[in-house]
Enzyme design. Structure first.
Site, short mmCIF file in Angstrom:
data_model
loop_
_atom_site.label_atom_id
_atom_site.label_comp_id
_atom_site.label_asym_id
_atom_site.label_seq_id
_atom_site.Cartn_x
_atom_site.Cartn_y
_atom_site.Cartn_z
N LEU A 69 0.85 -1.19 0.00
CA LEU A 69 0.00 0.00 0.00
C LEU A 69 0.88 1.24 0.00
CD1 LEU A 69 -2.60 -1.18 2.65
CD2 LEU A 69 -2.96 -1.02 0.18
N HIS B 70 0.88 -10.89 9.59
CA HIS B 70 2.06 -11.38 8.88
C HIS B 70 2.51 -12.71 9.49
CE1 HIS B 70 5.62 -11.21 6.47
NE2 HIS B 70 6.29 -11.62 7.53
N GLY C 198 6.10 1.21 4.92
CA GLY C 198 7.15 0.24 4.60
C GLY C 198 6.56 -1.15 4.38
N GLU D 283 -2.98 -17.57 13.90
CA GLU D 283 -3.35 -16.32 13.22
C GLU D 283 -4.83 -15.98 13.49
OE1 GLU D 283 -2.38 -15.63 9.10
OE2 GLU D 283 -0.57 -16.83 9.20
C1 GRF Z 1 -1.69 -15.71 5.98
O1 GRF Z 1 -0.64 -16.57 6.34
C2 GRF Z 1 -1.37 -14.29 6.37
O2 GRF Z 1 -0.56 -14.18 7.50
C3 GRF Z 1 -0.58 -13.80 5.18
O3 GRF Z 1 -1.22 -14.40 4.07
C4 GRF Z 1 -1.86 -15.60 4.48
C5 GRF Z 1 -3.30 -15.46 4.08
O4 GRF Z 1 -4.02 -16.64 4.24
N1 GRF Z 1 -0.54 -12.37 5.14
P1 GRF Z 1 -5.60 -16.64 4.06
O5 GRF Z 1 -5.88 -16.05 2.68
O6 GRF Z 1 -6.22 -15.84 5.15
O7 GRF Z 1 -5.99 -18.09 4.11
#
Ligand code: GRF
Length: 273
Positions: A138, A158, A192, A223
């Site tokens: 972005l 991330h 960044g 996540e």
């Molecule tokens: C995830 O590992 C996220 O951390 C990274 O891209 C991946 C996306 O996975 N930025 P999804 O599309 O949510 O399954």
């Protein structure tokens, strides 16, 4: 910042499978997410995340960045841009082409795509934006529309323990390096690449018998938990930001249950197969 008395609404940007988006949608329908997904947008027409959004009855839009690739410097679309590209180039940190003319053209194409993207998002008046596997950088053109000083409104997830392994291949890089712990990071997006203020991180063990797919699965399980918790903290006003002495903005969680939640994430990391 968020309107009192109304439920917060956010936009989710995806490029691929959208399992993080699905985790938001599932928690929103279970009543454990403090905000509703108002709109989903993708830079790719074939992103499965768009299907997930439609299945949940959420508006889903494509802003096809690919179509801007063919635009040349003399294209009429650039004449109406009304953006000082050189000023933007001085603040951007993502385009590295040493040839200024090529860099300005890349920037111009990006701004065109971002202008379309923000006009789509703004129709839904999101309180904030979550990047969830959005594989585009972005520019400050987009970010400055949403971020204000100490009022960051674009979050990203991330798949590594930043600042280790920024870029597209967090799980691959962690595994290839032979790390014994992997990590995931939720942070605010700045100009960044994966450099913005860190909101939360969690780690998971990497066992000798693991392969890339095992660690990806383990990391993704974390996540989903961590990103949703960060959304809840953000909406509750429990993510405080301030500039440290180094000039770098730091984000601090003010939730009194923070320690318990970290311990829960640790336990979850060990339970994941
Ligand atoms: C995830 O590992 C996220 O951390 C990274 O891209 C991946 C996306 O996975 N930025 P999804 O599309 O949510 O399954």
């Amino acid at each position: 910042m968020l309107k009192p008395g109304t439920k917060a609404r956010f936009a989710v940007l995806v490029s691929g499978s959208g399992t993080n988006l699905q985790a938001f949608l599932d928690r929103a329908s279970a009543g454990t997410l403090a905000a509703d997904v108002a709109v989903v947008a993708s830079d790719r027409p074939d992103a499965y995340g768009l299907v997930r959004a439609s299945n949940a009855g959420i508006p889903a839009h494509v802003v096809d960045y690919g179509i801007y690739r063919s635009i040349g410097m003399n294209d009429p679309a650039l004449k109406d841009l009304q953006v000082d590209l050189e000023a933007l180039d001085r603040t951007q940190k993502i385009l590295k082409n040493p040839d200024p003319e090529k860099r300005l053209l890349q920037l111009a194409r990006l701004v065109l795509a971002e202008r379309e993207l923000s006009s789509v998002l703004d129709r839904y008046r999101p309180d904030f934006i979550c990047l969830a596997g959005f594989m585009r950088l972005l520019s400050p053109f987009f970010l400055s529309r949403y971020n204000r000083e100490n009022n960051w409104r674009v979050l990203n997830i991330h798949p590594s323990l930043l600042p280790a392994f920024p870029g597209q291949y967090g799980y691959e890089d962690t595994f290839a390096y032979g790390g014994k712990w992997g990590g995931i990071t939720v942070h605010f997006a700045d100009e960044g690449e994966d450099t913005g203020p860190i909101i939360a991180q969690a780690v998971y063990p990497i066992w000798p018998e693991d392969d890339l797919e095992t660690i990806r699965r383990r990391g993704l399980g974390l996540e989903y938990e961590v990103y949703s918790q960060c959304v809840n903290w953000f909406v509750a006003g429990q993510v405080a930001t301030h500039s440290g002495e180094s000039g770098r903005t730091r984000a601090l969680i003010t939730d009194p249950c923070y320690g318990d939640i970290l311990r829960r994430w640790m336990a979850l990391a060990f339970q994941q197969q």
